[in-house]
Design a protein around this motif. Structure first.
Motif, mmCIF file in Angstrom:
data_model
loop_
_atom_site.group_PDB
_atom_site.id
_atom_site.type_symbol
_atom_site.label_atom_id
_atom_site.label_comp_id
_atom_site.label_asym_id
_atom_site.label_seq_id
_atom_site.Cartn_x
_atom_site.Cartn_y
_atom_site.Cartn_z
ATOM 1 N N UNK A 134 1.623 58.542 25.596
ATOM 2 C CA UNK A 134 1.582 57.416 24.664
ATOM 3 C C UNK A 134 1.201 57.874 23.264
ATOM 4 N N UNK A 135 0.265 58.849 23.212
ATOM 5 C CA UNK A 135 -0.261 59.272 21.916
ATOM 6 C C UNK A 135 -0.937 60.628 22.038
ATOM 7 N N UNK A 136 -0.802 61.433 20.966
ATOM 8 C CA UNK A 136 -1.562 62.682 20.849
ATOM 9 C C UNK A 136 -2.714 62.463 19.874
ATOM 10 N N UNK A 137 -3.844 63.051 20.175
ATOM 11 C CA UNK A 137 -5.003 63.013 19.283
ATOM 12 C C UNK A 137 -5.317 64.466 18.925
ATOM 13 N N UNK A 138 -5.227 64.796 17.636
ATOM 14 C CA UNK A 138 -5.373 66.179 17.171
ATOM 15 C C UNK A 138 -6.489 66.263 16.141
ATOM 16 N N UNK A 139 -7.330 67.295 16.268
ATOM 17 C CA UNK A 139 -8.393 67.562 15.292
ATOM 18 C C UNK A 139 -8.331 69.031 14.866
ATOM 19 N N UNK A 140 -8.514 69.262 13.575
ATOM 20 C CA UNK A 140 -8.545 70.623 13.041
ATOM 21 C C UNK A 140 -9.229 70.579 11.681
ATOM 22 N N UNK A 141 -10.013 71.612 11.402
ATOM 23 C CA UNK A 141 -10.769 71.662 10.148
ATOM 24 C C UNK A 141 -11.520 70.335 9.982
ATOM 25 N N UNK A 142 -11.283 69.627 8.874
ATOM 26 C CA UNK A 142 -11.932 68.315 8.676
ATOM 27 C C UNK A 142 -10.952 67.168 8.922
ATOM 28 N N UNK A 144 -8.159 64.758 11.200
ATOM 29 C CA UNK A 144 -8.009 64.147 12.514
ATOM 30 C C UNK A 144 -6.788 63.244 12.481
ATOM 31 N N UNK A 145 -5.894 63.384 13.464
ATOM 32 C CA UNK A 145 -4.662 62.613 13.460
ATOM 33 C C UNK A 145 -4.356 62.047 14.837
ATOM 34 N N UNK A 146 -3.755 60.842 14.837
ATOM 35 C CA UNK A 146 -3.183 60.245 16.042
ATOM 36 C C UNK A 146 -1.668 60.265 15.855
ATOM 37 N N UNK A 147 -0.958 60.866 16.789
ATOM 38 C CA UNK A 147 0.472 61.127 16.598
ATOM 39 C C UNK A 147 1.288 60.449 17.697
ATOM 40 N N UNK A 148 2.319 59.723 17.286
ATOM 41 C CA UNK A 148 3.261 59.106 18.220
ATOM 42 C C UNK A 148 4.271 60.170 18.641
ATOM 43 N N UNK A 149 4.434 60.427 19.947
ATOM 44 C CA UNK A 149 5.378 61.466 20.388
ATOM 45 C C UNK A 149 6.823 61.183 19.990
ATOM 46 N N UNK A 150 7.160 59.904 19.717
ATOM 47 C CA UNK A 150 8.527 59.573 19.327
ATOM 48 C C UNK A 150 8.871 60.099 17.937
ATOM 49 N N UNK A 151 7.838 60.437 17.154
ATOM 50 C CA UNK A 151 8.080 60.957 15.803
ATOM 51 C C UNK A 151 8.249 62.473 15.799
ATOM 52 N N UNK A 152 8.125 63.109 16.953
ATOM 53 C CA UNK A 152 8.173 64.562 17.034
ATOM 54 C C UNK A 152 9.536 65.045 17.513
#
Length: 260
Positions: A134-142, A144-152
């Motif tokens: 349903x969703x990816x949650x990504x963190x790096x450095x400072x 943070x993103x929530x990503x819809x797999x349909x946009x990838x």
């Protein structure tokens, strides 16, 4: 005079997923004069099968092993009174949640690092291969993103990082469920994508190492066998038991006999 058995009635029942045992627990009520019970199952509302049948009136629960995560199961129960089967109870549908234990974490695979950007994919765990993201949650450095797999495209995520060795963390939320997978980090465990050439090279090294080891073992075996043969020969020679020693001894005995 014999009283007729009452008509078979469908039992009341419940079904739930047991997260501790990873089983489906089904229990039902007792039906008067019932000699046994049957449980019917549908998977994704496609086919109805009898998955369990009892021949006793004293068992009112059962646990079904290893249901597949993110698959929708439906169940109903009937009773048997003599040779008559009751109508089934109302079907109950249950979606088995994804497994989100530590051992079921996804994998983060680095695809490419170039010019301050990192491209990676987060692969689902094999046990949750039927679960849709349903969703990816990504963190790096400072960031943070929530990503819809349909946009990838092909599930590839690209982020801009301040340093090449910046740690990236990610996790997955599954369709139809509120639970998230455990976090996976680019530091531990980190999986770099290997090309076909790299894999062939590794296989070549492993094959060469195995052949070299076999040759070393063969050489050691031949050297040890030759050494043992030499020691045996020296010992027999010292005792006069070799063929050459016996021949010399015989010749000496013949000369002594002629002289006498």
């Amino acid at each position: 005079f014999k009283t007729a058995s009452p008509a078979a009635k469908s039992p009341q029942f419940s079904v739930k997923f047991n997260e501790k045992t990873n089983k489906l627990d089904i229990d039902w009520s007792s039906v008067q004069c019932a000699a046994g019970y049957k449980i019917y199952q549908r998977i994704e509302n496609i086919e109805t099968t009898t998955i369990w049948e009892s021949e006793t009136d004293r068992k009112f629960s059962v646990s079904l092993d290893s249901p597949e995560p993110c698959v929708r199961y439906s169940y109903t129960v009937s009773s048997m009174v003599g040779s008559e089967e009751s109508q089934t109870s109302v079907w109950t549908e249950l979606a088995v949640p994804p497994i989100v234990g530590i051992s079921e974490h996804p994998t983060l695979v680095i695809e490419e690092k170039t010019n301050g950007s990192v491209t990676f994919v987060i692969n689902n765990n094999d046990k949750n291969n039927r679960c849709k993201v349903e969703q990816y949650h990504v963190k790096y450095s400072t960031e943070e993103k929530y990503i819809d797999p349909l946009t990838l495209e092909d599930g590839k995520i690209t982020v801009i990082v301040p340093k090449e060795n910046t740690e990236i963390e990610g996790r997955i939320r599954y369709q139809g469920f509120e639970s998230w997978s455990p976090w996976i980090s680019s530091d531990s465990p980190l999986k770099q994508k290997q090309t076909g050439e790299e894999i062939d090279f590794v296989l070549l090294i492993i094959t060469g190492s195995v052949i070299a080891l076999a040759l070393v073992i063969l050489i050691i075996f031949l050297v040890v066998r030759k050494k043992r043969s030499q020691l045996k020969y020296d010992a027999e020679k010292a005792e006069g038991n070799t063929d050459e020693s016996k021949k010399l001894n015989n010749q000496m005995e013949e000369k002594i006999t002629k002289n006498t």
